[in-house]
Write a protein that holds these residues in place. Structure first.
Motif, mmCIF file in Angstrom:
data_model
loop_
_atom_site.group_PDB
_atom_site.id
_atom_site.type_symbol
_atom_site.label_atom_id
_atom_site.label_comp_id
_atom_site.label_asym_id
_atom_site.label_seq_id
_atom_site.Cartn_x
_atom_site.Cartn_y
_atom_site.Cartn_z
ATOM 1 N N UNK A 134 0.852 -1.193 0.000
ATOM 2 C CA UNK A 134 0.000 0.000 0.000
ATOM 3 C C UNK A 134 0.884 1.238 0.000
ATOM 4 N N UNK A 135 1.102 1.782 -1.185
ATOM 5 C CA UNK A 135 2.005 2.928 -1.331
ATOM 6 C C UNK A 135 1.434 4.199 -0.722
ATOM 7 N N UNK A 136 0.148 4.207 -0.365
ATOM 8 C CA UNK A 136 -0.468 5.413 0.191
ATOM 9 C C UNK A 136 -0.298 5.521 1.697
ATOM 10 N N UNK A 137 0.250 4.493 2.332
ATOM 11 C CA UNK A 137 0.330 4.462 3.796
ATOM 12 C C UNK A 137 1.589 5.160 4.304
ATOM 13 N N UNK A 138 1.456 5.772 5.477
ATOM 14 C CA UNK A 138 2.594 6.363 6.168
ATOM 15 C C UNK A 138 2.585 5.930 7.622
ATOM 16 N N UNK A 139 3.760 5.894 8.244
ATOM 17 C CA UNK A 139 3.899 5.494 9.637
ATOM 18 C C UNK A 139 4.197 6.713 10.493
ATOM 19 N N UNK A 140 3.397 6.919 11.539
ATOM 20 C CA UNK A 140 3.607 8.011 12.489
ATOM 21 C C UNK A 140 3.951 7.390 13.840
ATOM 22 N N UNK A 141 5.095 7.801 14.400
ATOM 23 C CA UNK A 141 5.572 7.251 15.668
ATOM 24 C C UNK A 141 5.481 8.333 16.735
ATOM 25 N N UNK A 142 4.685 8.074 17.774
ATOM 26 C CA UNK A 142 4.529 8.997 18.902
ATOM 27 C C UNK A 142 5.298 8.426 20.087
#
Length: 645
Positions: A217-225
């Motif tokens: 899924x090229x539209x996904x991004x990972x956000x790390x809090x």
């Protein structure tokens, strides 16, 4: 009652923190509460009229000695409660011994989890200390039943109370979601990680899983809090895996707005006792894919192994379903009462027996077939305390064949293949023959309408039913524990048989929709769902080609289409991974879709041979799907099994 609490949490000095709010709630139920933080800053904070928090600013060793001295000077506490059973617990034991107070230990970690002890030599020493202190405790509070069961299994004698950490769910509901389009314009889907960036939280595994997710899924991004000592190494790992432009490290901040904007939360901790992050995320509606730690399974997370994590996450993102918290948590007033009951137990030393019920005799359940369907259903029943006898041709279950006849209810989940020679229920009939006379056989395998009745006629001394399964291969364990439908199809509509159908439903996990109907109707319900999704996938592929041919952006069409509540988000990605495994591709694949549609089309041709238009429509869909799969080289082994080479 006077309570002395030994804490390790510096947030107790922050008057606006969740920790301080929780301490104030607790203090309202007792005469006096003193909170000492042995290694905390040199501060004295009055958090309420009868409660204060104090630190000494001397570090761990000297601060511990000052804590013991302070514990001696305070008016004698009735209870000394330690936030952990390790070094803090040791200090609490010393004070309790000196003052003649009761010792109350809090446990927030699954001490006997092998991941905990293998994490470091220090944790192994902590476990040795905890074993000793647990034997001295008057009472113990844990945050999950899992920890309570673990302690009891190892012979801990002190009364144990299960009380989850208080979570302000009302405040979470009020939080405004993050504007993800404005903040992350390059991400259509947000995968979220909320954790301290330390070794035991194993964020490395989340980033590695995301690298695989990004391929599908090229539209996904990972956000790390979160923040911590591992941040630099995690940033380097993202670069090494080639996803540094898709991973954003936001540092430590309020995660509530992120939960509400996330499409998925990953939790890959090596061990957890509770797992507050997953509870908060599920309460906010974010689906969670997690290792089997803390309360993940009970709370409604989708459980995955390190190997299956990317595949499961991809399936959840593709379907677009929201998360749901499946545990009830106490509100503020309820929490105060439960906390007081727990701390009072330390004084009395006697467990309350109020409200206990005699355990009912549960039927013995058999399961024939231990593929992904049979295994996950059997695991779920066992997790709720049902005695389960498993039989399959694979070890270690082969020896149980003769024991199936003694089971009260036998579920059958064996293959019903569709081959070039047609549909076969031969294996199901062999399985039903193992069921004892007068017992109930419940067929979970997909059956052509009318076949359950035919099997009942062959075995008149058994009660044969059909209960369609609705498991997705990638999330089978979660689906087995959280069904959206429980359907039981019976062959004869008599009061006795109908009551047995209700009895079968009663041992299943509750579902929003439950029905006892005819076996033919139950068989059609399964085919209706599978074939509709098959047709949906084929149609979406046709639409995808047309939109692209005319210069349109399919993602815009898809998102607007999915916004219509009649349509739903599932099965709208033309290129997707099959639950059967392998790289993403086009077409309706997997174990069920291919064989079930072929069997349904063949049955329609036979039963309604005069409807040439209907037959042509079904055949056209089937031919289109076979071409999509073959062109993508997706699930070729399954195609060969149904249609031949």
């Amino acid at each position: 009652m006077r309570v002395l609490v030994l804490s390790t949490d510096w947030n107790a000095f922050n008057e606006t923190s969740a920790v301080t709010k929780r301490l104030r709630m607790q203090a309202r139920t007792v005469e006096r509460m003193d909170v000492l933080v042995p290694h905390g800053p040199k501060q004295l904070v009055q958090i309420s009229g009868n409660a204060s928090v104090r630190g000494f600013g001397l570090g761990r060793i000297l601060g511990s000695l000052r804590t013991i001295a302070a514990g001696w000077r305070l008016q004698r506490p009735d209870v000394v409660s330690a936030q952990d059973p390790f070094f803090t617990g040791l200090i609490a034991w010393v004070i309790a011994w000196m003052r003649g107070s009761k010792l109350h230990l809090q446990i927030h970690t699954d001490l006997f989890d092998t991941q905990f002890t293998s994490h470091s030599p220090g944790n192994r020493l902590k476990l040795l200390l905890a074993r000793s202190l647990l034997s001295q405790a008057t009472s113990i509070r844990v945050v999950s039943k899992r920890i309570a069961d673990s302690l009891k299994a190892r012979g801990v004698k002190a009364p144990i109370t299960v009380l989850p950490v208080f979570i302000d769910l009302e405040n979470l509901k009020k939080a405004e979601p993050l504007d993800k389009r404005a903040r992350y314009p390059n991400f259509k889907k947000i995968v979220l990680v909320v954790a301290r960036l330390e070794k035991e939280k194993n964020v490395t595994a989340s980033i590695r899983a995301f690298a695989e997710i990004a391929k599908a899924d090229a539209t996904a991004g990972l956000v790390v809090i979160g923040s911590g000592s591992e941040r630099v190494s995690l940033e380097n790992l993202a670069k090494e895996l080639g996803v540094e432009k898709k991973v954003v490290f936001e540092g430590a901040q309020d995660p509530f707005p992120f939960y509400k904007a996330a499409d998925l939360l990953l939790l890959t901790s090596s061990y957890e006792g509770f797992g507050m992050v997953l509870i908060e995320a599920l309460a906010a509606g974010s689906p969670v894919v997690s290792y089997d730690v803390g309360l993940a399974r009970e709370a409604g997370a989708i459980i995955a192994t390190p190997e299956s994590m990317p595949r499961v996450a991809i399936a959840v993102l593709s379907e677009g379903k929201r998360g749901k918290l499946t545990l009830d948590f106490p509100n503020e007033a309820e929490y105060r009462e439960l906390w007081l009951a727990d701390i009072s137990l330390a004084v009395s030393g006697t467990e309350s027996r109020t409200g206990e019920k005699e355990s009912e005799m549960r039927p013995t359940v058999g399961y024939v077939g231990q593929g992904f369907i049979g295994k996950n259903y059997a695991d779920e029943l066992e997790s709720r305390g049902y005695p389960v006898v498993r039989f399959s041709l694979e070890e270690p279950y082969r020896k149980n064949k003769d024991n199936i006849k003694d089971c009260d209810i036998v579920f059958i989940a064996v293959p019903t293949p569709t081959t070039p020679d047609g549909f076969s229920d031969a294996i199901v009939r062999e399985a039903v023959a193992l069921v004892g006379d007068g017992k109930v056989a419940v067929i979970k395998s997909t059956m052509l309408p009318g076949m359950t009745e035919a099997i009942q006629a062959q075995f008149p001394k058994k009660i044969v039913m059909h209960s369609p399964e609705f498991l997705r291969e990638a999330t089978a364990a979660y689906d087995a524990a959280h069904p959206d439908r429980n359907i039981i199809g019976i062959c004869t509509e008599t009061p006795e048989v109908h009551a047995l159908g209700q009895k079968v439903i009663s041992i299943l996990p509750p579902a929003p929709f439950e029905l006892v109907c005819s076996s033919v109707e139950a068989e059609f319900i399964k085919y209706a769902g599978n074939n509709w999704l098959y047709i949906k996938v084929v149609y979406i592929n046709i639409l995808y080609d047309l939109v692209r041919k005319l210069g349109g952006n399919y993602e815009h069409v898809r998102d607007a289409f999915a916004a219509d509540p009649r349509m739903g988000r599932s099965h709208l990605d033309p290129i997707h991974a099959s639950g059967h495994g392998g790289p993403p591709g086009r077409g309706a694949g997997g174990h069920c879709f291919i064989k079930d549609f072929a069997a349904f089309r063949a049955m329609y041709e036979k039963v309604l041979s005069e409807d040439s238009a209907g037959i042509e429509a079904l055949s056209g869909m089937e031919q289109k799907n076979v071409k999509l799969l073959r062109d993508a080289r997706k699930d070729l082994d399954l195609l060969e099994g149904v249609y031949g080479k």
